[in-house]
Design a protein around this motif. Structure first.
Motif, short mmCIF file in Angstrom:
data_model
loop_
_atom_site.label_atom_id
_atom_site.label_comp_id
_atom_site.label_asym_id
_atom_site.label_seq_id
_atom_site.Cartn_x
_atom_site.Cartn_y
_atom_site.Cartn_z
N ARG A 123 -45.54 -12.16 -5.37
CA ARG A 123 -45.05 -11.94 -4.01
C ARG A 123 -43.92 -12.92 -3.71
N GLY A 124 -42.94 -12.43 -3.00
CA GLY A 124 -41.82 -13.29 -2.65
C GLY A 124 -40.54 -12.51 -2.51
N SER A 125 -39.43 -13.15 -2.84
CA SER A 125 -38.13 -12.51 -2.63
C SER A 125 -37.07 -13.12 -3.54
N ILE A 126 -36.09 -12.29 -3.88
CA ILE A 126 -34.89 -12.75 -4.57
C ILE A 126 -33.69 -12.18 -3.82
N VAL A 127 -32.79 -13.06 -3.42
CA VAL A 127 -31.55 -12.62 -2.75
C VAL A 127 -30.37 -13.24 -3.49
N ALA A 128 -29.41 -12.41 -3.85
CA ALA A 128 -28.19 -12.89 -4.52
C ALA A 128 -26.97 -12.44 -3.73
N ILE A 129 -25.99 -13.33 -3.61
CA ILE A 129 -24.78 -13.07 -2.83
C ILE A 129 -23.55 -13.43 -3.67
N GLU A 130 -22.49 -12.66 -3.53
CA GLU A 130 -21.21 -13.05 -4.10
C GLU A 130 -20.56 -14.03 -3.12
N PRO A 131 -20.41 -15.31 -3.49
CA PRO A 131 -19.97 -16.33 -2.52
C PRO A 131 -18.64 -16.03 -1.84
N LEU A 184 -34.19 -8.30 -2.89
CA LEU A 184 -35.52 -7.88 -3.35
C LEU A 184 -36.62 -8.48 -2.49
N SER A 185 -37.55 -7.63 -2.12
CA SER A 185 -38.78 -8.06 -1.48
C SER A 185 -39.92 -7.60 -2.37
N SER A 186 -40.81 -8.52 -2.71
CA SER A 186 -41.89 -8.19 -3.64
C SER A 186 -43.25 -8.51 -3.01
N PRO A 187 -44.24 -7.60 -3.13
CA PRO A 187 -44.19 -6.35 -3.88
C PRO A 187 -43.27 -5.32 -3.21
N SER A 188 -42.67 -4.52 -4.06
CA SER A 188 -41.74 -3.51 -3.57
C SER A 188 -42.39 -2.13 -3.71
N TYR A 189 -41.63 -1.10 -3.39
CA TYR A 189 -42.14 0.26 -3.54
C TYR A 189 -40.97 1.18 -3.86
N SER A 190 -41.27 2.29 -4.48
CA SER A 190 -40.24 3.26 -4.82
C SER A 190 -39.87 4.08 -3.59
N HIS A 246 -51.90 -1.93 2.14
CA HIS A 246 -51.86 -2.72 0.91
C HIS A 246 -51.87 -4.21 1.26
N PRO A 247 -52.72 -5.02 0.62
CA PRO A 247 -52.80 -6.44 0.97
C PRO A 247 -51.51 -7.22 0.74
N GLY A 248 -50.65 -6.73 -0.17
CA GLY A 248 -49.38 -7.41 -0.43
C GLY A 248 -48.29 -7.08 0.56
N LYS A 249 -48.55 -6.15 1.49
CA LYS A 249 -47.60 -5.74 2.53
C LYS A 249 -46.22 -5.37 1.98
N PRO A 250 -46.15 -4.36 1.13
CA PRO A 250 -44.85 -3.97 0.56
C PRO A 250 -43.86 -3.44 1.60
N LEU A 251 -44.34 -2.96 2.75
CA LEU A 251 -43.43 -2.47 3.78
C LEU A 251 -42.78 -3.61 4.56
N TYR A 252 -43.28 -4.82 4.39
CA TYR A 252 -42.74 -6.00 5.06
C TYR A 252 -41.60 -6.55 4.21
N ASP A 253 -40.39 -6.53 4.76
CA ASP A 253 -39.21 -6.96 3.99
C ASP A 253 -39.11 -8.48 4.03
N ARG A 254 -39.62 -9.11 3.00
CA ARG A 254 -39.61 -10.57 2.93
C ARG A 254 -38.20 -11.15 2.84
N SER A 255 -37.27 -10.40 2.29
CA SER A 255 -35.92 -10.93 2.06
C SER A 255 -35.19 -11.28 3.36
#
Length: 597
Positions: A255-263, A272-278, A297-306
């Motif tokens: 569970r968590g998030s990855i965010v990447a930006i072009e500076p 990315l927000s994890s867990p994710s869904y298709s 779902h206990p991981g709350k995939p609809l919750y956008d952690r990013s």
């Protein structure tokens, strides 16, 4: 004298009034029969069916012109309750459309409650291949007919939190959107919602003649009154779908998030927000069940952690205190500060630190993430006048885009929290607190809360040596405005030098982030978590000379920053810049690692 009779000539006004009324009736009949066709169309509604021609929603491409979201032809099954026969073969209908009898009766009731005469959707979003199997039987059920509609089609299983989804418009939204009717689809979350006006297109209308069985007999007056639908606008987003899919792969079972930006541009490369869904889970007949499963779902995939999750940043926040200390001339890069396994205040307060050599200068303190160095730096910044200086400190912090939303094209963004003097006045009382009271702010703890996208933007600001562009997810025609922080650009060099050594030095906390032939600057963080294992945090950018990616990784309950976030973040950088992964064993270990929650 002869009196005048008021009623002697009353017949003349009456005759005039009658003539005027007859004239108005003739004019109205002329308008109804010759000029205004709406009455004629209304009278012919029993034999002419008005079919809404729904437009294609705009397509969505990634930054490399890879098609991510398009449309497929589908159908809704419509119902006109007044035409439905009382002796309908319910069992056969339910078998054909694969619904239960109770569901059939419930939908009939809902349709009648809406209108006994107006058509409404009975079954929505039947895919093209499934509709082919039921089309030949539809004529047997009087009062039911098909209406073509476009259904979203996804060419990726990633990015559910980015794209969002569409659904039938709700009653509340219908009240505020007069251009829609109750059978229209509307964007509910993500890009589909934010760019609804661009994506939705314009509806058309087709009129067809039908017989008593509901079979089409041809176009009404050769399509004279028909209008064509207009396709929605296509959108090109800034996401690199290869990086997005790879990041999701690395974060599986975490569970968590990855965010990447072009500076340089502020374009978001990965969100990315994890867990994710298709996103494919929100099309087809199982969408309601899928939504319910995701919701509980206990991981709350609809919750956008990013963009919405608020986390303590941990030691990555030390970089900000270093920059403020340099700007305020409270420290200099060569100055040495001792660490006795932590920072102590009058033997009453202790903030521990891991074992490392002492004393350290700024470069070493960043590379080895020394708590004592940054606690001492924070005390120097605040101590002379805690209330006044803490507010000044907060202004510096906010100039990096913290404690605010970016007011951009992201959906449901949270602002985070940075405390000020008033916060501690309310907590302890005026003049009843000092610099040691809030010294945990030095290491990114206490009341500080940040979203992952704010962490990535902080990294981009450091990479740019003092400015950022508002992070955004849809391609712009030109660069967005620069937002400058309150730190002079010359103070970033020693901080970046420390970030490079965090990766390359033998004592650096981010040694696992080393990539051959690529110079990276990074900073680890371990955010304390009172509810379980600590969170693993890592920010980095590369290449140092001309940064192309700034990344923030947050792994809930991942332990030390060096343990989980560093390998994941460096692998994402390697994938984006070098395209191929050299460290296969590390990649395999990260993919297989599962955190139990």
């Amino acid at each position: 004298m002869k009196r005048y009779d008021l009623y002697a000539h009353r017949k003349y006004p009456i005759i005039i009034i009658i003539i005027i009324c007859i004239f108005l009736i003739i004019v109205k009949l002329f308008i109804i029969q010759i000029i205004d066709k709406s009455y004629k169309l209304s009278a012919e509604n029993n034999t002419i069916r008005k079919i809404i021609q729904y437009p294609e929603r705009g397509w969505i491409y990634d930054r490399n012109n890879t098609l991510l979201v398009s449309n497929q032809r589908g159908h809704d099954i419509m119902i006109s309750p007044y035409q439905v026969e009382s002796q309908i073969d319910t069992s056969f209908f339910c078998e054909i459309f694969q619904i239960s009898k109770s569901d059939f009766l419930r939908r009939i009731k809902q349709a009648k409650q809406y209108s006994y005469y107006k058509p409404s959707i009975f079954i929505k979003n039947i895919e093209k291949n499934k509709f082919a199997d039921i089309q030949e039987y539809l004529y047997r059920f009087k009062g039911f007919f098909s209406q073509p509609r476009y259904i979203r089609e996804y060419n990726t299983n990633s990015g559910g939190n980015i794209f969002g989804y569409t659904s039938l418009i709700s009653y509340e939204e219908l009240l505020n959107n007069k251009a829609y009717d109750r059978n229209d689809m509307i964007g509910v979350t993500g890009i589909e919602k934010v760019f609804e006006t661009k994506l939705k297109g314009e509806k058309g209308v087709q009129r067809k003649i039908v017989d008593v069985f509901g079979k089409y007999q041809g176009d009404f007056q050769n399509g004279k009154y028909d209008t064509l639908p207009k396709k929605g606008q296509d959108i090109k987003i800034t996401i690199d779908i290869i990086l997005q899919e790879y990041a999701e792969k690395l974060m599986s079972n975490k569970r968590g998030s990855i965010v990447a930006i072009e500076p340089e541009s502020g374009e978001i490369l990965c969100l990315l927000s994890s867990p994710s869904y298709s996103p494919k889970m929100f099309i087809g007949k199982n969408r309601s069940k899928n939504f319910r499963d995701l919701f509980i779902h206990p991981g709350k995939p609809l919750y956008d952690r990013s963009t919405s999750a608020l986390y303590p940043p941990g030691s990555i926040f030390k970089l900000l205190n270093a920059l403020i200390g340099l700007q305020e001339k409270k420290i200099n890069p060569e100055q040495l500060i001792k660490c006795n396994l932590g920072w102590n205040y009058k033997s009453r307060l202790n903030i521990g630190c891991h074992e490392h050599k002492s004393p350290l200068n700024l470069n070493q303190a960043i590379a080895q993430s020394c708590n004592a160095y940054f606690c001492e730096t924070f005390i120097k910044i605040i101590q002379d006048s805690p209330s006044k200086n803490l507010d000044k400190w907060k202004n510096y912090i906010e100039s990096f885009g913290l404690n605010q939303t970016f007011q951009n094209d992201l959906y449901n963004e949270k602002k985070g929290f940075i405390p000020n003097a008033k916060y501690y006045d309310n907590l302890y009382g005026k003049k009843r607190w000092g610099a040691p009271t809030c010294v945990s702010l030095a290491i990114g703890q206490d009341a500080i809360l940040m979203t992952p996208i704010q962490m990535a933007n902080l990294t981009a600001t450091i990479a740019n040596k003092g400015f950022y562009r508002i992070p955004h997810i849809v391609k712009q025609d030109s660069l967005v405005e620069k937002m400058k922080c309150l730190i002079d650009s010359n103070y970033f060099e020693p901080v970046i030098y420390g970030m490079v050594n965090a990766i390359e030095d033998q004592y650096g906390t981010a040694k696992l982030g080393v990539i051959n032939d690529l110079e990276i600057g990074g900073k680890t963080g371990t955010a304390q978590n009172p509810h379980g294992s600590d969170h693993s945090v890592f920010i980095a950018f590369a290449p140092i000379s001309k940064p192309k990616i700034a990344i923030a990784v947050f792994v809930e309950n991942g332990g030390w920053g060096s343990e989980m976030a560093v390998p994941i973040g460096s692998l994402c950088i390697e994938k984006y810049l070098l395209k191929n992964i050299q460290r296969k064993k590390l990649e395999d270990r990260m993919i297989k690692t599962k955190i139990n929650y």
